[in-house]
Design an enzyme around this catalytic site. Structure first.
Site, PDB file in Angstrom:
ATOM      1  N   TYR A  14       0.893  -1.311   0.116  1.00 45.13           N
ATOM      2  CA  TYR A  14       0.174  -0.031   0.117  1.00 45.13           C
ATOM      3  C   TYR A  14       0.758   1.147  -0.111  1.00 45.13           C
ATOM      4  O   TYR A  14       1.826   1.268   0.916  1.00 45.13           O
ATOM      5  CB  TYR A  14      -0.966  -0.066   1.182  1.00 45.13           C
ATOM      6  CG  TYR A  14      -2.061  -0.920   1.168  1.00 45.13           C
ATOM      7  CD1 TYR A  14      -2.368  -1.626   0.144  1.00 45.13           C
ATOM      8  CD2 TYR A  14      -2.601  -1.315   2.379  1.00 45.13           C
ATOM      9  CE1 TYR A  14      -3.206  -2.611   0.293  1.00 45.13           C
ATOM     10  CE2 TYR A  14      -3.560  -2.408   2.603  1.00 45.13           C
ATOM     11  CZ  TYR A  14      -3.977  -2.832   1.482  1.00 45.13           C
ATOM     12  OH  TYR A  14      -4.989  -3.931   1.612  1.00 45.13           O
ATOM     13  N   ARG A  29     -16.239  -0.025  -1.616  1.00 43.08           N
ATOM     14  CA  ARG A  29     -15.341   1.011  -1.968  1.00 43.08           C
ATOM     15  C   ARG A  29     -16.034   2.510  -1.848  1.00 43.08           C
ATOM     16  O   ARG A  29     -15.983   3.397  -2.621  1.00 43.08           O
ATOM     17  CB  ARG A  29     -14.700   0.930  -3.462  1.00 43.08           C
ATOM     18  CG  ARG A  29     -13.875  -0.561  -3.514  1.00 43.08           C
ATOM     19  CD  ARG A  29     -13.293  -0.680  -4.726  1.00 43.08           C
ATOM     20  NE  ARG A  29     -12.491  -1.935  -4.640  1.00 43.08           N
ATOM     21  CZ  ARG A  29     -12.787  -3.175  -4.713  1.00 43.08           C
ATOM     22  NH1 ARG A  29     -14.000  -3.278  -4.735  1.00 43.08           N
ATOM     23  NH2 ARG A  29     -11.969  -4.100  -4.592  1.00 43.08           N
ATOM     24  N   GLY A  30     -17.007   2.550  -0.979  1.00 48.62           N
ATOM     25  CA  GLY A  30     -17.459   3.898  -0.548  1.00 48.62           C
ATOM     26  C   GLY A  30     -18.839   4.074  -1.542  1.00 48.62           C
ATOM     27  O   GLY A  30     -19.812   4.881  -0.893  1.00 48.62           O
ATOM     28  N   LEU A  45     -20.533   9.305  -2.495  1.00 53.21           N
ATOM     29  CA  LEU A  45     -19.430   9.587  -3.473  1.00 53.21           C
ATOM     30  C   LEU A  45     -20.261  10.117  -4.766  1.00 53.21           C
ATOM     31  O   LEU A  45     -21.218  10.203  -4.780  1.00 53.21           O
ATOM     32  CB  LEU A  45     -19.043   8.239  -3.880  1.00 53.21           C
ATOM     33  CG  LEU A  45     -18.290   7.429  -3.029  1.00 53.21           C
ATOM     34  CD1 LEU A  45     -17.891   6.257  -3.844  1.00 53.21           C
ATOM     35  CD2 LEU A  45     -16.937   7.967  -2.614  1.00 53.21           C
TER      36      LEU A  45
END
Length: 339
Positions: free
Chosen positions: A55, A216-217, A223
């Site tokens: 990461y 992923r949101g 979003l």
């Protein structure tokens, strides 16, 4: 926040924090803000911190796993190591797409070198939960896990985990050394693991750590198209190509959340805990955020109880989803592509 027991005696907070969220992948945050979010997580009782050697942006002139997220987490550990259940991963080389380079490695030499490198970057002498991030197709998973088990014997690692493994791979690995947890994508709109992997976890007494539990949101309803177009989410099948089609998914989540007086995130996280209970598997989802406010909201989800109508509505989402969950071109990158 209450704690739960995953497998192999590993105790964690019932909700974890996915530190990938404060890297460049979803827009990132400067180190000061990112460290503030990490400290806020621990302050809130979210003490299960998940990172990985790959990461973060690679440092100039380097190749292989970036390690920058581990170095960030090290700054949290410097003051609060005793408060944190630390999870990290290895196995993705960071060289995917590089001509002639392997995307994953699981040979014994790489296992040993990766463990020592993560310990150095994290500034600690032991990793609480160490995952094989992706298996190496050229190395039997039992061989990789045997080398990982050497790190447990050396006192460098407390518990072993596996990410995106099939049920048969899990059984093969567990026969070599107890596996504390499997980490794979699992949420109201990613349920393929329920067919084989989750039942295998229940059978073996292995915990489950769902990544991307908030889609992923996307499932939060917060979003915008401009946001996802600016990061990797815009290139995914579900969020990029099928943004419009999957608004019907979002509508179901929003309806349940509104009726119960909770946020979308709280509703879908509560569904995951309920799904784990139904399957007989201890679950510790690891949503990520760059907002301390959202952190507190997510932490409160562990106390949200869904009624039967809410569970039924959220269960129905899987039939509405447009696009697959794999974010890589290789079908075998996720467990469903190998089963």
């Amino acid at each position: 926040m209450h704690t739960i027991s995953l497998g192999d005696g590993l105790q964690t907070s019932a909700l974890g924090f996915g530190a990938m969220a404060v890297t460049h992948v979803y827009g990132g945050a400067d180190d000061h803000a990112a460290l503030g979010v990490l400290n806020a997580a621990v302050d809130t009782g979210v003490t299960f911190i998940d990172t990985a050697d790959v990461y973060g942006e690679p440092e100039p002139g380097t190749t292989g796993p970036a390690g920058t997220n581990e170095k960030l987490v090290a700054r949290l550990l410097a003051d609060r190591r005793d408060e944190v259940t630390l999870a990290t991963k290895f196995g993705i080389t960071g060289l995917g797409g590089t001509e002639g380079a392997k995307a994953t490695r699981g040979d014994a030499d790489y296992v040993r070198a990766s463990c020592d490198a993560s310990l150095r970057r994290l500034g600690t002498d032991v990793i609480d939960l160490w995952y094989l991030h992706r298996r190496d197709p050229d190395v039997p998973v039992a061989e990789t896990v045997a080398a990982m088990a050497e790190m447990v014997g050396a006192g460098k690692v407390r518990h072993l985990g596996l990410s995106e493994v099939t049920a048969s791979e899990l059984r093969e690995a567990h026969a070599v050394h107890p596996i504390a947890a499997v980490q794979s994508e699992w949420s109201v709109w990613s349920r393929d693991v329920e067919t084989n992997v989750v039942p295998a976890c229940a059978e073996l007494g292995v915990g489950f750590v769902p990544y991307s539990p908030l889609g992923r949101g996307f499932l939060t309803g917060t979003l915008t198209r401009d946001q996802v177009a600016a990061d990797r989410r815009g290139s995914t099948a579900r969020i990029g190509d099928n943004w419009d089609a999957n608004q019907r998914v979002l509508a179901v989540v929003a309806d349940v959340a509104s009726r119960l007086g909770v946020t979308n995130a709280q509703a879908v996280l509560a569904w995951l805990h309920a799904a784990g209970e139904r399957a007989g598997v201890a679950t510790a989802p690891i949503p990520g955020t760059r907002s301390p406010h959202r952190l507190a909201e997510n932490a409160a989800a562990v106390d949200v109880v869904l009624d039967a109508d809410a569970i039924a509505a959220l269960d129905s989402i899987a039939d509405l989803v447009a696009g697959g969950r794999n974010i890589a071109a290789d079908p075998a990158w996720i467990s469903a592509g190998r089963e």
